[in-house]
Every structure is written in structure tokens, then in C-alpha cells.
Design an enzyme around this catalytic site. Structure first.
Site, short mmCIF file in Angstrom:
data_model
loop_
_atom_site.label_atom_id
_atom_site.label_comp_id
_atom_site.label_asym_id
_atom_site.label_seq_id
_atom_site.Cartn_x
_atom_site.Cartn_y
_atom_site.Cartn_z
N CYS A 1 0.87 -1.17 0.00
CA CYS A 1 0.00 0.00 0.00
C CYS A 1 0.91 1.22 0.00
CB CYS A 1 -0.91 0.00 1.22
SG CYS A 1 -1.95 1.48 1.36
N GLU B 1 -3.68 1.32 -5.84
CA GLU B 1 -2.70 0.31 -6.19
C GLU B 1 -2.44 0.39 -7.68
OE1 GLU B 1 0.05 -1.25 -5.47
OE2 GLU B 1 -1.02 -1.98 -3.69
#
Length: 200
Positions: free
Chosen positions: A2, A105
Site C-alpha cells: 500500500c 494500487e
């Protein structure tokens, strides 16, 4: 992993209360207030939830812990966080939760995706450490579920609202929560050409 997430207080009273609580504690400790809502990137200051005794409180922390070789650690693997010397102490006594509206992402083709639970906040499990007088956090990651696995081989360890307090205040419960399967998420690609909306 992340590497960027969104924090927005728009039409979210819980996030507004989190900011207010963090700002009160920031004034008490002489720290800078959260500069703005929006996309949060490594090294930014952002609100997190921590335990203060049996209470859950908010404070501002910096995203990223300096690594052994001068790099910046922004994530830690949930599978090994109890074993790594760098993270073992924090996992035992310095856990945090990072509230977010969603996270970003990138796939192998460098397409950008936004993952969220529409209309609801998400809570990312994390740990923190005090570095030169500043509390700094990392986001824990885990094996991706079906809504993420086609895009990336890791995803944040996402807690439900009901799991936030046990994660922060109960060390044994926190160990069990390291192995949960995160909820399914919706995603949209930045160019709008692909989306996943099966939340069943």
C-alpha cells in the site's frame, strides 16, 4: 503493498471527529496539525487511531519508518511482523489503525486503481514506533483476496469497525486478527476502463 491512500472528511462525521480529536492532542503535544485531507503518500502526516489505556484516541503520525539501510519502510507483512526485530516490539505494544476512504494500487502495466467500500470508511491495521520524538507508522499487508489478486499480490490488512478496538487494546485478539481475510472491495481503474463491483 500500500503506497498511497485517500483520507476525506467529506460527509463523514466519524472522520471529522477523528480529525478534531487528533488536533486537540496535537495542540497539547506541540505538534503540527494535519495540513489537509486528500491523498496521503509516504512521509506525509496523517491521523491514526491508537490506544491510550482502554480508550481509543486519534493523533497525527508520519507515514514511514526509516529502515536499517537508509530506506523508508511504509509496509510490513502481517505474516512476519511478530518475528522481525524491527517490528516485534511495535506489534506487541504500539499498534495503530489508519482510517481511509480507500487506497490506491498499480498493476504490472502501471495502471492506477482505487479500492474502496462505497459509502463506508476502511480501517487499515498498522504499527508505529517513535523515531527522534515523532510517532511514525507502517501499514500491515496480507495475501490479497479475490477483489485484489488480479491487480496485485499484496493488499492492506483491513479491519472492520468492530475489530478496531480489539486490535488496539487486546494483544491476543490482535494476533488473531493478523490472519483475517479482508473484506471484498470495489475498484475502479483511473482511466475508467475496468471495474470490479461484485461485493457479494
Amino acid at each position: 503493498m500500500c503506497g498511497r491512500y485517500l483520507f476525506s472528511t467529506k460527509e463523514n462525521r466519524e472522520f471529522q471527529r477523528i480529525i478534531q480529536d487528533a488536533q486537540r492532542r496535537s495542540v497539547q503535544h506541540g505538534e503540527l496539525n494535519f495540513p489537509m485531507a486528500g491523498d496521503i503518500a509516504p512521509t506525509a502526516t496523517a491521523p491514526v487511531l491508537i490506544a491510550s489505556g482502554n480508550k481509543v484516541v486519534a493523533e497525527f503520525q508520519r507515514w514511514g519508518i526509516p529502515g536499517w539501510r537508509g530506506g523508508l519502510m511504509i509496509n510490513a507483512r502481517s505474516e512476519t511482523v511478530c518475528e522481525k526485530p524491527m517490528f516485534r516490539k511495535s506489534m506487541a505494544a504500539q499498534r495503530c489503525v489508519i482510517p481511509a476512504s480507500g487506497y490506491y494500487e498499480w498493476d504490472a502495466g502501471k495502471h492506477k486503481y482505487f479500492f474502496q467500500i462505497p459509502g463506508k470508511p476502511i480501517y487499515l491495521a498498522g504499527i508505529y514506533d517513535n523515531i527522534e520524538g515523532i510517532n511514525c507508522y507502517v501499514v500491515l499487508t496480507t495475501v490479497p483476496n479475490a477483489s485484489v489478486s488480479d491487480i496485485h499480490d499484496r493488499m492492506p490488512l483491513i479491519l472492520s469497525h468492530e475489530q478496531v478496538r480489539p486490535w488496539l487494546t487486546d494483544p491476543q485478539a490482535a494476533l488473531r486478527l493478523l490472519t483475517i481475510v479482508p473484506p471484498l472491495l470495489q475498484y475502479t481503474r483511473e482511466d475508467g476502463q475496468l471495474s470490479f463491483e461484485d461485493l457479494a
